[in-house]
Design a protein around this motif. Structure first.
Motif, mmCIF file in Angstrom:
data_model
loop_
_atom_site.group_PDB
_atom_site.id
_atom_site.type_symbol
_atom_site.label_atom_id
_atom_site.label_comp_id
_atom_site.label_asym_id
_atom_site.label_seq_id
_atom_site.Cartn_x
_atom_site.Cartn_y
_atom_site.Cartn_z
ATOM 1 N N TRP A 8 98.273 -73.256 -112.229
ATOM 2 C CA TRP A 8 97.943 -72.515 -113.463
ATOM 3 C C TRP A 8 98.247 -73.453 -114.624
ATOM 4 O O TRP A 8 99.350 -73.992 -114.713
ATOM 5 C CB TRP A 8 98.822 -71.260 -113.532
ATOM 6 N N PRO A 9 97.281 -73.677 -115.526
ATOM 7 C CA PRO A 9 97.429 -74.796 -116.460
ATOM 8 C C PRO A 9 98.239 -74.509 -117.715
ATOM 9 O O PRO A 9 98.659 -75.441 -118.399
ATOM 10 C CB PRO A 9 95.981 -75.106 -116.847
ATOM 11 N N VAL A 59 102.094 -63.819 -111.679
ATOM 12 C CA VAL A 59 101.353 -62.644 -112.135
ATOM 13 C C VAL A 59 100.293 -63.069 -113.148
ATOM 14 O O VAL A 59 99.170 -62.576 -113.127
ATOM 15 C CB VAL A 59 102.322 -61.609 -112.762
ATOM 16 N N ILE A 103 96.744 -62.149 -119.223
ATOM 17 C CA ILE A 103 96.827 -61.176 -118.132
ATOM 18 C C ILE A 103 97.987 -60.213 -118.375
ATOM 19 O O ILE A 103 97.846 -59.001 -118.189
ATOM 20 C CB ILE A 103 96.954 -61.903 -116.767
ATOM 21 N N ILE A 131 93.871 -63.051 -111.512
ATOM 22 C CA ILE A 131 94.439 -64.386 -111.659
ATOM 23 C C ILE A 131 93.476 -65.443 -111.093
ATOM 24 O O ILE A 131 93.302 -66.519 -111.658
ATOM 25 C CB ILE A 131 95.837 -64.418 -111.030
ATOM 26 N N HIS A 147 90.616 -65.998 -113.550
ATOM 27 C CA HIS A 147 90.991 -66.908 -114.644
ATOM 28 C C HIS A 147 91.066 -68.351 -114.149
ATOM 29 O O HIS A 147 90.661 -69.277 -114.851
ATOM 30 C CB HIS A 147 92.336 -66.488 -115.244
ATOM 31 N N ARG A 148 91.586 -68.533 -112.919
ATOM 32 C CA ARG A 148 91.667 -69.899 -112.374
ATOM 33 C C ARG A 148 90.285 -70.534 -112.286
ATOM 34 O O ARG A 148 90.117 -71.712 -112.567
ATOM 35 C CB ARG A 148 92.304 -69.883 -110.973
ATOM 36 N N TYR A 198 89.508 -71.752 -115.704
ATOM 37 C CA TYR A 198 90.340 -72.896 -116.079
ATOM 38 C C TYR A 198 89.908 -74.173 -115.342
ATOM 39 O O TYR A 198 89.970 -75.265 -115.880
ATOM 40 C CB TYR A 198 91.810 -72.615 -115.752
#
Lengths: 134, 81
Positions: A73-74, A86, A91, B47, B50-51, B54
């Protein structure tokens, strides 16, 4: 660098995630967030009454680098619950507004979300990865 | 510095069936907000959705793109006008 080499920062981060049911990696501290995204995430957690550990990623750039390596996750902040990522600010805010945040954190839902206040009292425990490295 | 238009077209080119609305909300070319709708999101957690977005930008997130705020939806979630 080989992945089998010992990496004390990565290990310290993994341990911290393992040891704390709710842990937030952020810029700054819950009392003094250094970024609006971190500030909003702290406010959402405090608003549902969460007790959480908080790690400031700013003192050492390697913390952020290794964290993103672990989580894939960046961005910062990153919220982990029971060892799982999470999400970040977007989010967490979406879950706060939909009422999903409290149950995800293992808390009782508290009715409809109230407008966030930046000055809620802190229930956060500061945790310093860089101090574990000496 | 990427533009909002460039970010939109890169998301739409990289993710099958994606539609993106992107705004540069500080006007500085480094803080963007995107709402992305894509068939590719169906069956994925928020999640992972979103990844996927990204991943289009890799190391640019946190670099040239300081912030990319995301909201993702599957086509079924998008209200029709």
């Amino acid at each position: 660098m080989s992945s089998t080499e010992s990496n004390p920062i990565r290990e310290a981060i993994a341990e911290a995630i393992d040891e704390h049911e709710i842990i937030l990696f952020m810029k700054g501290t819950p009392e003094a967030p250094a970024c609006g995204f971190s500030a909003r995430t702290v406010a959402a957690l405090q608003s549902v009454g969460a007790r959480f550990a908080a790690v400031d990623v700013l003192p050492d750039p390697r913390i952020r680098q290794e964290l993103s390596g672990i989580s894939n996750w960046p961005t910062i902040p990153q919220l982990f619950v029971k060892g799982d990522l999470v999400g970040g600010c977007d989010i967490v805010m979406e879950m706060y507004e939909s009422g999903e945040l409290a149950p995800t954190l293992g808390l009782q839902a508290q009715g409809p979300p109230e407008p966030l206040q930046a000055d809620s009292p802190s229930a956060a425990e500061g945790l310093q990865i860089e101090n574990r490295l000496s | 510095m990427p533009s909002a238009e460039e970010i939109k077209s890169r998301i739409e080119a990289a993710i099958p069936g994606a539609h993106a609305d992107v705004e540069d909300y500080t006007g500085g070319g480094d803080h963007f907000r995107a709402t992305v709708t894509a068939d590719a999101f169906v069956g994925r957690s928020r999640i992972d959705q979103h990844r996927l977005v990204y991943e289009v930008f890799g190391a640019e997130i946190g670099g040239a793109i300081h912030a990319l705020s995301l909201k993702t939806e599957t086509p079924a979630q998008t209200p029709t006008p």
